[in-house]
Design an enzyme around this catalytic site. Sequence first.
Site, PDB file in Angstrom:
ATOM      1  N   LEU A 129       0.810  -1.221   0.000  1.00 32.94           N
ATOM      2  CA  LEU A 129       0.000   0.000   0.000  1.00 32.94           C
ATOM      3  C   LEU A 129       0.841   1.269   0.000  1.00 32.94           C
ATOM      4  O   LEU A 129       0.521   2.261   0.657  1.00 32.94           O
ATOM      5  CB  LEU A 129      -0.961  -0.016   1.197  1.00 32.94           C
ATOM      6  CG  LEU A 129      -1.912  -1.217   1.253  1.00 32.94           C
ATOM      7  CD1 LEU A 129      -2.762  -1.178   2.509  1.00 32.94           C
ATOM      8  CD2 LEU A 129      -2.798  -1.266   0.000  1.00 32.94           C
ATOM      9  N   ALA A 130       1.960   1.246  -0.742  1.00 29.47           N
ATOM     10  CA  ALA A 130       2.644   2.495  -1.040  1.00 29.47           C
ATOM     11  C   ALA A 130       1.758   3.274  -2.011  1.00 29.47           C
ATOM     12  O   ALA A 130       0.613   2.887  -2.241  1.00 29.47           O
ATOM     13  CB  ALA A 130       4.022   2.216  -1.622  1.00 29.47           C
TER      14      ALA A 130
ATOM     15  N   LYS B 285       4.815  -4.446 -21.459  1.00 25.05           N
ATOM     16  CA  LYS B 285       5.020  -3.259 -20.625  1.00 25.05           C
ATOM     17  C   LYS B 285       6.488  -2.811 -20.690  1.00 25.05           C
ATOM     18  O   LYS B 285       6.770  -1.603 -20.699  1.00 25.05           O
ATOM     19  CB  LYS B 285       4.632  -3.574 -19.176  1.00 25.05           C
ATOM     20  CG  LYS B 285       4.910  -2.431 -18.172  1.00 25.05           C
ATOM     21  CD  LYS B 285       4.224  -1.139 -18.559  1.00 25.05           C
ATOM     22  CE  LYS B 285       4.143  -0.129 -17.425  1.00 25.05           C
ATOM     23  NZ  LYS B 285       5.406   0.217 -16.788  1.00 25.05           N
TER      24      LYS B 285
ATOM     25  N   HIS C 186       6.856  -0.995 -23.898  1.00 27.26           N
ATOM     26  CA  HIS C 186       6.185   0.296 -23.695  1.00 27.26           C
ATOM     27  C   HIS C 186       7.145   1.280 -23.038  1.00 27.26           C
ATOM     28  O   HIS C 186       7.302   2.427 -23.467  1.00 27.26           O
ATOM     29  CB  HIS C 186       4.935   0.090 -22.828  1.00 27.26           C
ATOM     30  CG  HIS C 186       4.368   1.333 -22.225  1.00 27.26           C
ATOM     31  ND1 HIS C 186       4.955   1.986 -21.152  1.00 27.26           N
ATOM     32  CD2 HIS C 186       3.255   2.040 -22.514  1.00 27.26           C
ATOM     33  CE1 HIS C 186       4.243   3.047 -20.823  1.00 27.26           C
ATOM     34  NE2 HIS C 186       3.205   3.102 -21.641  1.00 27.26           N
ATOM     35  N   ASN C 187       7.817   0.838 -21.986  1.00 26.90           N
ATOM     36  CA  ASN C 187       8.734   1.719 -21.274  1.00 26.90           C
ATOM     37  C   ASN C 187       9.949   2.081 -22.123  1.00 26.90           C
ATOM     38  O   ASN C 187      10.462   3.198 -22.039  1.00 26.90           O
ATOM     39  CB  ASN C 187       9.187   1.068 -19.963  1.00 26.90           C
ATOM     40  CG  ASN C 187       8.105   1.116 -18.896  1.00 26.90           C
ATOM     41  OD1 ASN C 187       6.922   1.219 -19.202  1.00 26.90           O
ATOM     42  ND2 ASN C 187       8.506   1.041 -17.647  1.00 26.90           N
TER      43      ASN C 187
ATOM     44  N   LYS D 156      15.127   3.527 -13.977  1.00 25.27           N
ATOM     45  CA  LYS D 156      14.755   2.412 -13.101  1.00 25.27           C
ATOM     46  C   LYS D 156      14.985   1.057 -13.750  1.00 25.27           C
ATOM     47  O   LYS D 156      14.633   0.029 -13.194  1.00 25.27           O
ATOM     48  CB  LYS D 156      13.298   2.551 -12.663  1.00 25.27           C
ATOM     49  CG  LYS D 156      13.077   3.660 -11.646  1.00 25.27           C
ATOM     50  CD  LYS D 156      11.709   3.574 -11.013  1.00 25.27           C
ATOM     51  CE  LYS D 156      11.563   4.586  -9.876  1.00 25.27           C
ATOM     52  NZ  LYS D 156      10.228   4.530  -9.246  1.00 25.27           N
TER      53      LYS D 156
ATOM     54  N   GLN E 254       7.818  -3.822  -4.207  1.00 27.30           N
ATOM     55  CA  GLN E 254       9.045  -3.628  -4.965  1.00 27.30           C
ATOM     56  C   GLN E 254       9.424  -4.891  -5.722  1.00 27.30           C
ATOM     57  O   GLN E 254       9.363  -5.999  -5.181  1.00 27.30           O
ATOM     58  CB  GLN E 254      10.175  -3.209  -4.027  1.00 27.30           C
ATOM     59  CG  GLN E 254      11.430  -2.748  -4.753  1.00 27.30           C
ATOM     60  CD  GLN E 254      12.442  -2.131  -3.804  1.00 27.30           C
ATOM     61  OE1 GLN E 254      12.238  -2.105  -2.606  1.00 27.30           O
ATOM     62  NE2 GLN E 254      13.532  -1.618  -4.345  1.00 27.30           N
ATOM     63  N   ALA E 255       9.825  -4.710  -6.984  1.00 31.46           N
ATOM     64  CA  ALA E 255      10.199  -5.848  -7.817  1.00 31.46           C
ATOM     65  C   ALA E 255      11.403  -6.568  -7.233  1.00 31.46           C
ATOM     66  O   ALA E 255      12.227  -5.977  -6.542  1.00 31.46           O
ATOM     67  CB  ALA E 255      10.505  -5.383  -9.238  1.00 31.46           C
TER      68      ALA E 255
ATOM     69  N   ASN F 178       6.670  -3.591 -12.000  1.00 25.85           N
ATOM     70  CA  ASN F 178       7.506  -3.619 -13.207  1.00 25.85           C
ATOM     71  C   ASN F 178       8.509  -4.758 -13.116  1.00 25.85           C
ATOM     72  O   ASN F 178       9.708  -4.539 -12.956  1.00 25.85           O
ATOM     73  CB  ASN F 178       8.245  -2.288 -13.373  1.00 25.85           C
ATOM     74  CG  ASN F 178       7.469  -1.291 -14.209  1.00 25.85           C
ATOM     75  OD1 ASN F 178       6.610  -1.661 -14.985  1.00 25.85           O
ATOM     76  ND2 ASN F 178       7.768  -0.023 -14.035  1.00 25.85           N
TER      77      ASN F 178
ATOM     78  N   GLU G   7       8.867   4.723 -24.334  1.00 25.25           N
ATOM     79  CA  GLU G   7       8.762   5.920 -23.495  1.00 25.25           C
ATOM     80  C   GLU G   7      10.121   6.607 -23.348  1.00 25.25           C
ATOM     81  O   GLU G   7      10.223   7.841 -23.443  1.00 25.25           O
ATOM     82  CB  GLU G   7       8.217   5.508 -22.124  1.00 25.25           C
ATOM     83  CG  GLU G   7       8.039   6.614 -21.111  1.00 25.25           C
ATOM     84  CD  GLU G   7       7.605   6.044 -19.774  1.00 25.25           C
ATOM     85  OE1 GLU G   7       8.243   6.383 -18.757  1.00 25.25           O
ATOM     86  OE2 GLU G   7       6.639   5.252 -19.729  1.00 25.25           O
TER      87      GLU G   7
ATOM     88  N   ARG H 239       2.578  -5.071   4.792  1.00 23.48           N
ATOM     89  CA  ARG H 239       3.445  -5.647   5.813  1.00 23.48           C
ATOM     90  C   ARG H 239       3.556  -4.719   7.020  1.00 23.48           C
ATOM     91  O   ARG H 239       3.580  -5.177   8.163  1.00 23.48           O
ATOM     92  CB  ARG H 239       4.831  -5.921   5.224  1.00 23.48           C
ATOM     93  CG  ARG H 239       5.769  -6.658   6.168  1.00 23.48           C
ATOM     94  CD  ARG H 239       7.102  -6.939   5.512  1.00 23.48           C
ATOM     95  NE  ARG H 239       7.788  -5.705   5.120  1.00 23.48           N
ATOM     96  CZ  ARG H 239       9.021  -5.671   4.627  1.00 23.48           C
ATOM     97  NH1 ARG H 239       9.675  -6.798   4.405  1.00 23.48           N
ATOM     98  NH2 ARG H 239       9.580  -4.519   4.308  1.00 23.48           N
ATOM     99  N   SER H 240       3.629  -3.415   6.771  1.00 24.93           N
ATOM    100  CA  SER H 240       3.623  -2.425   7.861  1.00 24.93           C
ATOM    101  C   SER H 240       2.190  -1.970   8.072  1.00 24.93           C
ATOM    102  O   SER H 240       1.628  -1.283   7.222  1.00 24.93           O
ATOM    103  CB  SER H 240       4.500  -1.219   7.505  1.00 24.93           C
ATOM    104  OG  SER H 240       5.808  -1.617   7.189  1.00 24.93           O
TER     105      SER H 240
END
Length: 488
Positions: A18-19, A190, A193-194, A268, A83-84, A110, A197, A42-43
């Site tokens: 839930l970032a 995807k 796509h990036n 990234k 996070q990947a 991602n 981009e 988790r938190s």
Amino acid sequence: MSDTSSSTATANIGVVGLAVMGSNLARNLASREGNTVAVYNRSPERTDLLTSEHPEAEFVASKTIEEFVASLQKPRTAIIMVQAGKGTDAVISQLSDLFEEGDIIVDGGNALFTDTIRREKAARERGLNFVGAGISGGEEGALNGPSIMPGGSAEAYETLGPILASIAAVAEGEPCVTHVGTDGAGHFVKMIHNGIEYADMQLIAEAYDLIRRGTGYSPAQIADVFAEWNTGELESYLIEITAEVLRQVDAETGRPLVDVILDQAGSKGTGVWTVQTALDLGIPVSGIAEAVFARALSSKPAQRAASSSLPGPSETVAVDDPAAFIEDVRKALYASKIIAYSQGFDAIVAGAEHYGWDIKKGEIAKIWRGGCIIRARFLNRITEAYAENPGLVALVTAPYFTEAIAGTQDAWRRVVVSAVQAGIPTPAFSSSLAYYDGLRADRLPASIVQGQRDFFGAHTYKRIDKEGTFHTLWSGDRTEIESEGSSH
């Protein structure tokens, strides 16, 4: 938080992580009729914050992963937004131990598509469905409607498809989501796509640099140019936000913000993955590669500082007519943009062939029309091109794009020549033009390369006038023999 450990399963979809992206996606899901959304982080503080700030969402919140799983209706469906890498693997492991046959785990991050292939295979062996879903649009898209590129099984999409369609961006009445293909197909598309981009952003940056150096226009004046471009064939999200960035004034210094931002671009990794994968597939994506390399060069301050005294050309950009020069840059940008998309779709075609995916190129262009970062007016033209000719060997050869290049190439060449003469780096413009000329060349100097390879390594070659594979006895009497070896 709600205590779901003893409650009945009430949620049809869950979000883990839930970032900002996960929270916005959960809010988007909860705002759509028919969805009841379970959330877990988790938190627990993040879960508390989300539920307290958005009571209208009526989230089914859990303190533990066990409670979260218990709150999901069957087939249980959970979207992972963490996070990947190791973080994703850890959550997949937890869910896999608690999920049952037919349940669906969705990775909305991602992820590298080869990781998704591995994870899907492992999940399938346990009777679970694993879906790698590319989600484009950033934080705003996650909240208001992204473009979504899910892979995985057709069985999983029966359950997941309507849920994703409920939250996707809508373009011309159609949700920007489609079942891309099996296992890693969604994350592969995807990734491409990036990569596109990256190229698009670099091309726009080069256009800005050329106009500023060539005309002396201020960032605010160039913002007006970009805003005007956004009313025509270059209309796109990236052109729109570039105008906004150029108009922004720094509150502390009163200078244009673009002049205050350090000229070192971050990354990234998805652009790098695109180039590495294209190399593995033997597909030239030179525009995308140069965009990646341009970011890398920008982030080498020591090298740049040491090289600042290197000699440059004596000429500058000679602009007698600013309006005509700006129009040339616009045309060069459009032509180079076409090449970036053509190279990207070449990579999609090659990936589909290599991994056995049935990817419908026109459908991909459709779902990129809304929500995603590279949404643009001319994506409709790509859809039309593949509808007219599904076996199109290169997007740039479609009649619309061939005509577009015909109407822009003279300006494109003038811009690249002017940049070279004035010492203005335009790696994406220049490499795109070189690629285009490589495609249209009757004969390339690759025959020299192949001759060299045969000379030093006996790699053989083929001839234009007869079948077979040949080798010249370079260290002997230099006669030619037929060989069973490969020239590749």
